[in-house]
Design a protein around this motif. Structure first.
Motif, short mmCIF file in Angstrom:
data_model
loop_
_atom_site.label_atom_id
_atom_site.label_comp_id
_atom_site.label_asym_id
_atom_site.label_seq_id
_atom_site.Cartn_x
_atom_site.Cartn_y
_atom_site.Cartn_z
N ASP A 1 4.30 -2.03 4.21
CA ASP A 1 2.90 -1.68 4.43
C ASP A 1 1.99 -2.86 4.76
O ASP A 1 0.81 -2.51 5.10
N ALA A 2 2.47 -4.11 4.67
CA ALA A 2 1.76 -5.32 4.83
C ALA A 2 0.47 -5.25 4.02
O ALA A 2 -0.73 -5.61 4.65
N THR A 3 0.46 -4.67 2.75
CA THR A 3 -0.81 -4.37 2.00
C THR A 3 -1.19 -6.03 1.50
O THR A 3 -0.45 -6.74 1.25
N ASP A 4 -2.58 -5.97 1.23
CA ASP A 4 -2.99 -7.15 0.52
C ASP A 4 -3.03 -6.86 -1.11
O ASP A 4 -3.29 -7.89 -1.84
N THR A 5 -2.96 -5.78 -1.37
CA THR A 5 -2.86 -5.40 -2.85
C THR A 5 -1.85 -4.15 -3.06
O THR A 5 -2.21 -3.08 -2.48
N VAL A 6 -1.07 -4.37 -3.80
CA VAL A 6 0.15 -3.30 -4.26
C VAL A 6 -0.67 -2.38 -5.17
O VAL A 6 -1.68 -2.45 -5.96
N SER A 7 -0.17 -1.15 -4.93
CA SER A 7 -0.84 0.26 -5.76
C SER A 7 -0.89 -0.37 -7.16
O SER A 7 -0.05 -0.57 -7.66
N GLU B 1 9.68 -0.33 -5.15
CA GLU B 1 8.36 0.37 -4.28
C GLU B 1 7.46 -0.79 -4.23
O GLU B 1 6.83 -0.87 -3.20
N VAL B 2 7.14 -1.73 -5.15
CA VAL B 2 6.35 -2.84 -4.62
C VAL B 2 7.05 -3.74 -3.57
O VAL B 2 6.27 -4.02 -2.70
N TYR B 3 7.95 -3.89 -3.60
CA TYR B 3 8.55 -4.64 -2.50
C TYR B 3 8.48 -3.92 -1.00
O TYR B 3 8.42 -4.67 -0.02
N ARG B 4 8.61 -2.52 -1.06
CA ARG B 4 8.50 -1.52 -0.17
C ARG B 4 7.03 -1.78 0.31
O ARG B 4 6.82 -2.09 1.67
N GLN B 5 6.05 -1.85 -0.35
CA GLN B 5 4.65 -1.86 0.13
C GLN B 5 4.39 -3.43 0.69
O GLN B 5 3.73 -3.50 1.79
N ILE B 6 5.00 -4.41 0.06
CA ILE B 6 4.84 -5.75 0.49
C ILE B 6 5.55 -5.84 1.96
O ILE B 6 4.95 -6.31 3.06
N GLN B 7 6.64 -5.28 2.15
CA GLN B 7 7.42 -5.77 3.47
C GLN B 7 6.89 -4.67 4.60
O GLN B 7 6.96 -5.05 5.67
#
Length: 339
Positions: A304-310, A296-302
């Motif tokens: 969501d292009a997020t600056d901060t993981v949940s 899930e961390v990697y999904r957000q990085i890839q």
């Protein structure tokens, strides 16, 4: 001492091999365009194979890939669709752009060979259930037919895995024809000790020691600077980071791997988004929920292009995994971590 030197964790063995091959290398070789320093015939032993992750800030180990590759092996797969998402560089080793060849070790181990109905892994486990002192529990991976392909882009580095039951414990000896010490060694030992622990769970045995032997141990010249930085960090720090990792759950089996792969695909394709609470209520136990948190961390990085993981996902992670993520991606560093 005639047996392989023993190290408390993979990190210690990794650093010792880097030091040996950097300072006291025997050969300078250039195989297939890769200039490297080489030492021939080395090995080491891990009394506790669960200590399979190195905690070195300059090395920036990626635990997401480590677990993804281990699951890819355990699922018996060889497709690039999954593993290429976590390691795009592996696509260059595929002859057809669809699947990998010799390095898809799990495909060899966990699928029945032509003309057989039982996988080599299951056949060896069957042997060890009935002949506990057997010396025949060997799982060959490297195939002589690979040598017949002159332009083979993906020849197996793993020669084979040897499973040995002694006094209620499952030991394993790994034989590598070659190992890139800075890159391949870390992911190889991680995955192979996961396979060892998985086998021990299936047999209802305690986890024994892991021994790793290498024919050609080498460091590519292009990675020499990173190796220097890693060795400098190890020399200057006061004490190594220590994050003991828990035992694989006793309920783990083929059905567990299948369920994990279903969730992995949903996350990889961005079909679902999981909170930490949702992962805690999925159909996998707490040990494997850690892996889904990583995915899930990697999904957000890839995606969501997020600056901060949940924050909830990061807080639910094992401290060692969170430490590694924080040194790999800035998006995994919270304000609290930065203080």
């Amino acid at each position: 001492m005639l047996t392989a030197p023993t190290f408390r964790s993979l990190e210690g063995a990794y650093l010792a091999l880097l030091q040996l091959t950097s300072a006291d290398f025997e050969q300078h070789i250039e195989a297939r365009g890769n200039a490297a320093r080489e030492v021939i015939g080395v090995g080491f032993r891990l009394p506790d194979p669960r200590q399979r992750l190195p905690y070195l800030a300059t090395r920036k180990v990626n635990p997401v890939f480590q677990f993804a590759e281990a699951l890819w092996y355990l699922a018996g797969r060889r497709d690039l669709e999954m593993i290429g998402y976590y390691a795009p560089s592996m696509r260059s080793s595929s002859a057809d752009g669809v699947a990998l060849g010799g390095s898809a070790y799990g495909h060899t181990l966990f699928n029945a060979a032509d003309g057989d109905t039982v996988s080599p892994f299951d056949r060896v486990l069957g042997l060890l259930r009935t002949e506990t002192d057997s010396k025949r529990g060997y799982l060959p991976v490297f195939s002589a037919k690979e040598l017949a392909v002159s332009d083979n882009p993906d020849m197996a580095c793993l020669a084979g895995l040897h499973l040995l039951v002694r006094d209620g414990r499952l030991h394993m000896v790994c034989h590598m024809r070659a190992n890139d010490l800075d890159c391949g060694l870390l992911s190889d030992v991680f995955s192979f000790t996961m396979i060892q622990e998985y086998a021990a769970v299936q047999l209802g045995l305690e986890l024994g020691h892991y021994t790793h032997t290498i024919g050609s141990a080498h460091i590519n010249d292009r990675n020499a600077e990173r190796v220097r930085l890693v060795l400098n960090e190890a020399e200057l720090r006061r004490a190594p980071q220590q994050f003991p990792f828990p035992a694989m759950s006793a309920e783990t089996g083929p059905d567990t791997i299948s369920r994990l792969m279903e969730h992995e695909e949903l996350l990889r394709t961005n079909t679902v988004k999981y909170s930490a609470d949702e992962i805690a209520h999925l159909d996998v136990d707490a040990y494997w929920q850690q892996v889904l948190l990583l995915f899930e961390v990697y999904r957000q990085i890839q995606h969501d292009a997020t600056d901060t993981v949940s924050r909830d996902v990061l807080d639910a992670l094992h401290p060692g995994l969170r430490w590694l993520l924080g040194h790999k991606w800035a998006a995994c560093v919270t304000a609290e971590d930065a203080r």
